[in-house]
Design an enzyme around this catalytic site. Structure first.
Site, PDB file in Angstrom:
ATOM      1  N   ASP A 282      38.798   8.962  15.533  1.00 35.05           N
ATOM      2  CA  ASP A 282      40.149   8.971  16.089  1.00 35.05           C
ATOM      3  C   ASP A 282      41.130   8.808  14.934  1.00 35.05           C
ATOM      4  OD1 ASP A 282      41.149   8.585  19.254  1.00 35.05           O
ATOM      5  OD2 ASP A 282      42.649   8.118  17.729  1.00 35.05           O
TER       6      ASP A 282
ATOM      7  N   ALA B 244      38.088   9.662  20.255  1.00 32.52           N
ATOM      8  CA  ALA B 244      37.318   8.677  21.019  1.00 32.52           C
ATOM      9  C   ALA B 244      38.100   7.510  21.605  1.00 32.52           C
ATOM     10  CB  ALA B 244      36.205   8.133  20.128  1.00 32.52           C
ATOM     11  N   ALA B 245      39.214   7.117  20.963  1.00 36.24           N
ATOM     12  CA  ALA B 245      39.875   5.871  21.390  1.00 36.24           C
ATOM     13  C   ALA B 245      40.641   6.064  22.702  1.00 36.24           C
ATOM     14  CB  ALA B 245      40.844   5.427  20.302  1.00 36.24           C
TER      15      ALA B 245
ATOM     16  N   ASN C  52      36.407   4.216  26.434  1.00 36.37           N
ATOM     17  CA  ASN C  52      35.617   4.043  27.664  1.00 36.37           C
ATOM     18  C   ASN C  52      34.470   5.048  27.744  1.00 36.37           C
ATOM     19  OD1 ASN C  52      36.756   1.836  28.857  1.00 36.37           O
ATOM     20  ND2 ASN C  52      38.231   3.003  30.071  1.00 36.37           N
ATOM     21  N   LYS C  53      34.766   6.278  27.332  1.00 40.17           N
ATOM     22  CA  LYS C  53      33.706   7.300  27.414  1.00 40.17           C
ATOM     23  C   LYS C  53      32.646   7.040  26.345  1.00 40.17           C
ATOM     24  CE  LYS C  53      36.864  10.615  29.434  1.00 40.17           C
ATOM     25  NZ  LYS C  53      38.159  10.027  28.974  1.00 40.17           N
TER      26      LYS C  53
ATOM     27  N   ASP D  89      37.458  15.037  24.121  1.00 34.44           N
ATOM     28  CA  ASP D  89      38.433  14.600  25.131  1.00 34.44           C
ATOM     29  C   ASP D  89      39.767  14.419  24.394  1.00 34.44           C
ATOM     30  OD1 ASP D  89      39.154  13.494  27.712  1.00 34.44           O
ATOM     31  OD2 ASP D  89      39.028  11.493  26.849  1.00 34.44           O
TER      32      ASP D  89
ATOM     33  N   CYS E 181      42.804  14.855  30.898  1.00 34.94           N
ATOM     34  CA  CYS E 181      43.382  14.296  32.131  1.00 34.94           C
ATOM     35  C   CYS E 181      44.689  15.029  32.401  1.00 34.94           C
ATOM     36  CB  CYS E 181      43.561  12.782  32.037  1.00 34.94           C
ATOM     37  SG  CYS E 181      44.507  12.256  30.616  1.00 34.94           S
TER      38      CYS E 181
HETATM   39  N1  SAM Z   1      38.038   9.664  25.038  1.00 36.15           N
HETATM   40  C1  SAM Z   1      38.948   8.534  25.066  1.00 36.15           C
HETATM   41  C2  SAM Z   1      38.467   7.553  26.126  1.00 36.15           C
HETATM   42  O1  SAM Z   1      37.784   7.938  27.043  1.00 36.15           O
HETATM   43  O2  SAM Z   1      38.800   6.373  26.025  1.00 36.15           O
HETATM   44  C3  SAM Z   1      40.382   8.970  25.288  1.00 36.15           C
HETATM   45  C4  SAM Z   1      40.862   9.922  24.225  1.00 36.15           C
HETATM   46  S1  SAM Z   1      42.586  10.248  24.288  1.00 36.15           S
HETATM   47  C5  SAM Z   1      42.709  11.352  25.600  1.00 36.15           C
HETATM   48  C6  SAM Z   1      42.798  11.285  22.923  1.00 36.15           C
HETATM   49  C7  SAM Z   1      42.626  10.605  21.582  1.00 36.15           C
HETATM   50  O3  SAM Z   1      42.601  11.622  20.581  1.00 36.15           O
HETATM   51  C8  SAM Z   1      43.762   9.669  21.168  1.00 36.15           C
HETATM   52  O4  SAM Z   1      43.267   8.393  20.945  1.00 36.15           O
HETATM   53  C9  SAM Z   1      44.298  10.279  19.859  1.00 36.15           C
HETATM   54  O5  SAM Z   1      44.654   9.296  18.915  1.00 36.15           O
HETATM   55  C10 SAM Z   1      43.117  11.071  19.386  1.00 36.15           C
HETATM   56  N2  SAM Z   1      43.404  12.195  18.476  1.00 36.15           N
HETATM   57  C11 SAM Z   1      44.450  13.035  18.485  1.00 36.15           C
HETATM   58  N3  SAM Z   1      44.335  13.951  17.495  1.00 36.15           N
HETATM   59  C12 SAM Z   1      43.169  13.692  16.866  1.00 36.15           C
HETATM   60  C13 SAM Z   1      42.481  14.295  15.764  1.00 36.15           C
HETATM   61  N4  SAM Z   1      42.992  15.363  15.108  1.00 36.15           N
HETATM   62  N5  SAM Z   1      41.298  13.775  15.393  1.00 36.15           N
HETATM   63  C14 SAM Z   1      40.774  12.694  16.022  1.00 36.15           C
HETATM   64  N6  SAM Z   1      41.392  12.084  17.078  1.00 36.15           N
HETATM   65  C15 SAM Z   1      42.570  12.582  17.482  1.00 36.15           C
END
Ligand code: SAM
Length: 389
Positions: free
Chosen positions: A220, A197-198, A201-202, A267, A319
């Site tokens: 996250d 989630a981090a 924005n979504k 995402d 993305c």
């Molecule tokens: N959806 C977010 C937004 O719109 O702001 C952007 C997400 S970003 C593309 C991908 C996120 O996935 C990162 O913050 C990363 O730390 C997290 N991530 C990676 N592996 C993960 C896991 N196994 N479980 C949960 N989060 C994970």
């Protein structure tokens, strides 16, 4: 002068492979990171023209103390417009408009439009086509033809210091990145998982669609990103979200807390090969090994998400513009779900579709500066097949 020297050092570092623009800008310890980043990106954009101007002006011979990168950044700020006339045309990535989502948890479209009008902007109503967005200039703004409550300003409009942004009334979010929550379309009162989630924005978009009624379980792994997400959500007035620092792969679908989850937004981390900043920085393509590792995680996360018992609808987005992280991941997940899920045929008039690598891939959406005036993006919407629970 300190700004130019810092920009020159970053440029030299990028060219000698010491790191990305973003990484080196942050590592520079220069106070105004945004200003430094903008100068470096702009200098890169005009790089070839600057080289020829510097060469033809004999600048380096005349000013022996001037290092080439310093000469470039100094020329760039004084001669920007002239340089364009020399023959460099800005690429499609730099012509993507500034999209601004009105945060309906804090304000409404009409009030926001009125505010900008009072600031001297002229509002032209809902755009009829992408062409209207392409020609947007000066102090004009529009409503996007597709995404509700998404305002469109000319490219390079900077609203980071705007009071409405600072107050959480506006979210600066590319149009492509608004599509996942819009297409997931959770009903107010329902339960949603935002799996990766981090910075959120979504998630804030999902909360706006839920009208803060119901629940978002947001996960996250990254504590730092979660901390800035908490700030973002508070500023945006989100009150229906539970944040957890947790590996989504370890979240149990049989946990009763998630028994009512009908919607999942996935995402996941990706190569970011579609991001506008990457395209402006002219990054090379991600390596095969990196793509394999990312796709492996994306695959596991997607198949895991599809096992939540009450799930009805899932949006998978990246993305990235790489087939390995997009169509290939979706195809394998469909195969693994053995008919329990299918792709929803969304936005039939969206001009850029998934690569035809398997039957039905045309239901996936792609986005790119050239075709949709957005960053590079990929979306697939899964829905539970009828009769499957
Ligand atoms: N959806 C977010 C937004 O719109 O702001 C952007 C997400 S970003 C593309 C991908 C996120 O996935 C990162 O913050 C990363 O730390 C997290 N991530 C990676 N592996 C993960 C896991 N196994 N479980 C949960 N989060 C994970």
């Amino acid at each position: 002068m300190a700004l130019y020297a810092a920009a020159a050092a970053v440029l030299a570092g990028v060219e000698s492979g010491q790191g990305s623009i973003k990484g080196l800008v942050y590592a520079s310890n220069f106070q105004n990171v945004k200003q430094l980043y903008a100068l470096v990106c702009e200098t890169r954009r005009y790089s070839s023209v600057l080289d020829s101007v510097i060469a033809s002006a004999g600048l380096l011979r005349a000013e022996k103390k001037l290092r080439p990168h310093l000469a470039k950044v100094q020329r760039r700020v004084s001669r920007n417009e002239d340089l364009l006339e020399v023959g460099s045309k800005p690429g499609p990535a730099s012509q993507v408009p500034r999209f601004v989502r009105v945060n309906t948890l804090k304000t409404c479209l009409d009030d926001t439009v009125d505010y900008f009008k009072r600031q001297g902007f002229s509002y032209q109503g809902r755009a009829a086509s992408l062409e209207d967005l392409r020609v947007l200039k000066g102090k004009h703004f529009l409503l996007d033809p597709l995404v509700p409550e998404l305002l469109v300003f000319p490219a390079h409009t900077d609203l980071h210091e705007h009071p409405l942004y600072q107050a959480g009334h506006l979210i600066l979010q590319d149009k492509a990145s608004c599509l996942p929550a819009m297409l997931l379309a959770p009903l107010p009162g329902s339960h949603v998982i935002d799996a990766c989630a981090a910075p959120g924005n979504k998630t804030s978009h999902l909360a706006a669609l839920l009208k803060n009624q119901g629940k978002i379980f947001a996960f996250d792994l990254d504590a730092k990103r979660l901390a800035s997400m908490a700030t973002l959500l508070a500023r945006a007035g989100v009150s229906c979200c539970e944040l957890a620092e947790e590996d989504f792969l370890a979240v149990s679908p049989s946990d009763q807390r998630y028994g009512r989850v009908q919607y999942i937004l996935l995402d996941p981390s990706c190569s970011g090969s579609g991001m506008l900043s990457r395209q402006l920085e002219e990054h090379g393509a991600p390596s095969k090994e990196r793509l394999r590792a990312l796709a492996g995680f994306q695959q596991r996360a997607l198949c895991h998400a599809l096992t939540f018992p009450s799930l009805q609808r899932l949006v998978y987005s990246t993305c990235s513009i790489c087939q390995e992280e997009n169509e290939d991941v979706v195809q394998k997940a469909l195969q693994q779900s053995q008919g329990a899920f299918r792709l929803a045929p969304v936005l039939p008039s969206w001009p850029h579709r998934g690569l035809s690598t398997f039957p039905g891939a045309e239901h996936c959406l792609r986005a790119a500066p050239e075709t949709t005036l957005t960053g590079g993006f990929f979306i697939a919407v899964f829905e539970r097949a009828e009769g499957q629970r």
